[in-house]
Design a protein around this motif. Structure first.
Motif, PDB file in Angstrom:
ATOM      1  N   GLU A 171       0.645  -1.072   0.033  1.00 19.24           N
ATOM      2  CA  GLU A 171       0.122   0.019   0.052  1.00 19.24           C
ATOM      3  C   GLU A 171       0.886   1.133  -0.038  1.00 19.24           C
ATOM      4  O   GLU A 171       0.315   2.252  -0.681  1.00 19.24           O
ATOM      5  CB  GLU A 171      -0.843  -0.076   1.101  1.00 19.24           C
ATOM      6  N   SER A 192      -2.407  -6.872  -6.809  1.00 16.61           N
ATOM      7  CA  SER A 192      -2.100  -5.363  -6.201  1.00 16.61           C
ATOM      8  C   SER A 192      -2.114  -4.268  -7.215  1.00 16.61           C
ATOM      9  O   SER A 192      -1.966  -2.939  -6.757  1.00 16.61           O
ATOM     10  CB  SER A 192      -0.869  -5.415  -5.161  1.00 16.61           C
ATOM     11  N   ARG A 233       1.857   1.970  -3.218  1.00 19.14           N
ATOM     12  CA  ARG A 233       0.882   2.483  -4.179  1.00 19.14           C
ATOM     13  C   ARG A 233       0.984   3.907  -4.300  1.00 19.14           C
ATOM     14  O   ARG A 233       0.586   4.691  -5.130  1.00 19.14           O
ATOM     15  CB  ARG A 233      -0.610   2.199  -3.356  1.00 19.14           C
TER      16      ARG A 233
END
Length: 313
Positions: free
Chosen positions: A74, A277, A77
């Motif tokens: 994350e 992902s 990201r």
């Protein structure tokens, strides 16, 4: 708790060795060990059992490592979001390609891609399907080109093209006089196969409806080369099957022994695959667009039947 500490924990969990984890993380072993220890002290739990060799992960450690992977993904990201917002397509991108695709497909798209996207540092690795699956899981490659369907929970598959199987049948073979082939004509007993571990071999075995662990009783061939299979066919040791793109560069002497299948032609699905992902998607999409554009003109077959490389379902 820092992202760097979590990255170190993930590395130790993967390599089960502090020295190797430090080497792969490009830091000194004392630095990595100290940061992992600081995280354990902060959480007041033991993530690794250092008394065992190789180092083992405690039960609570397994849960922490799993969550650490989510957090690191994350965090990555965020950079992806910024790059996409800026329209930036660049940076390191690790691409795995299976051996039966690499020699034919890579020369078709590589120059076009690096010319169009000069800021991308494309790192290409030749890997078996099994290694690709593991490397995607561990985050060591960003995407791969492989035969599909794989049907792995954490992997997304984007088909690039459908590549027909083509028979290579010398004139003295029992099928030498046939104009076109049918899967019913094939006999696993006289087809030369790649060595175990190649998904194209598995596709041929499935096409012939033979057991995946089939072994020839007369001799065992341990080769990953289509050229070797062609040469053995010319010596009268059987026929073989080739992916369509592998037939394009054959000389005219060898092309006279190629036999195509009746429609629908058995074919393999070749896809760009990556982790669900979806990190670095701007580069993945750019890669897919370039490959699709160059392959579209090379493969004109439409009526095909996909042969699974994994199972005979």
């Amino acid at each position: 708790m820092t992202i760097t500490q979590l990255q170190y924990v993930i590395a130790v969990a993967e390599y089960q060795n502090f020295t190797l984890a430090a080497e792969k993380s490009f830091v000194t072993q004392p630095t990595l060990s100290m940061q992992v220890q600081k995280l354990e002290d902060e959480l007041d739990v033991q993530i690794f059992d250092r008394g065992k060799k190789p180092i083992s992960i405690t039960e609570v450690g397994k849960k922490i490592v799993a969550q650490a992977k989510n957090i690191v993904n994350e965090a990555d990201r965020i950079k992806d979001i910024v790059d996409q917002e800026k329209g930036f397509i660049g940076g390191d991108f690790v691409l795995g390609i299976i051996p039966t695709i690499m020699p034919t497909l890579l020369p078709m798209f590589l120059k076009a891609f690096i010319n169009r996207y000069p800021k991308v540092n494309l790192i290409i690795k030749e890997l078996t399907t099994e290694s690709i699956i593991q490397n995607i899981h561990d985050g060591h490659i960003d995407a791969a080109i492989a035969a599909t369907p794989l049907e792995i929970e954490y992997i997304k598959e984007r088909p690039l093209y459908y590549e027909p199987f083509v028979g290579y049948v010398p004139k003295n073979h029992r099928l030498g006089n046939q104009e076109k082939l049918s899967p019913d004509d094939l006999n696993i007993e006289d087809i030369l196969l790649l060595q175990d571990g190649h998904c194209f071999r598995d596709g041929v075995v499935n096409l012939c409806k033979a057991p995946k662990n089939y072994n020839d009783d007369h001799f065992q061939l341990q080769s990953g080369s289509f050229e070797t299979l062609i040469n053995l066919s010319n010596e009268g040791l059987g026929m073989t099957l080739l992916p369509y793109l592998n037939t394009l560069e054959l000389d005219q002497t060898k092309k006279q022994y190629l036999k195509y299948f009746m429609d629908p032609s058995p074919a393999r699905e070749v896809s760009l695959i990556y982790h669900k992902s979806e990190l670095k998607m701007q580069i993945t999409e750019a890669l897919r667009d370039v490959i699709a554009s160059v392959v579209r003109g090379a493969i004109a077959f439409q009526d095909v039947k996909i042969i699974s490389p994994i199972s005979s379902k």
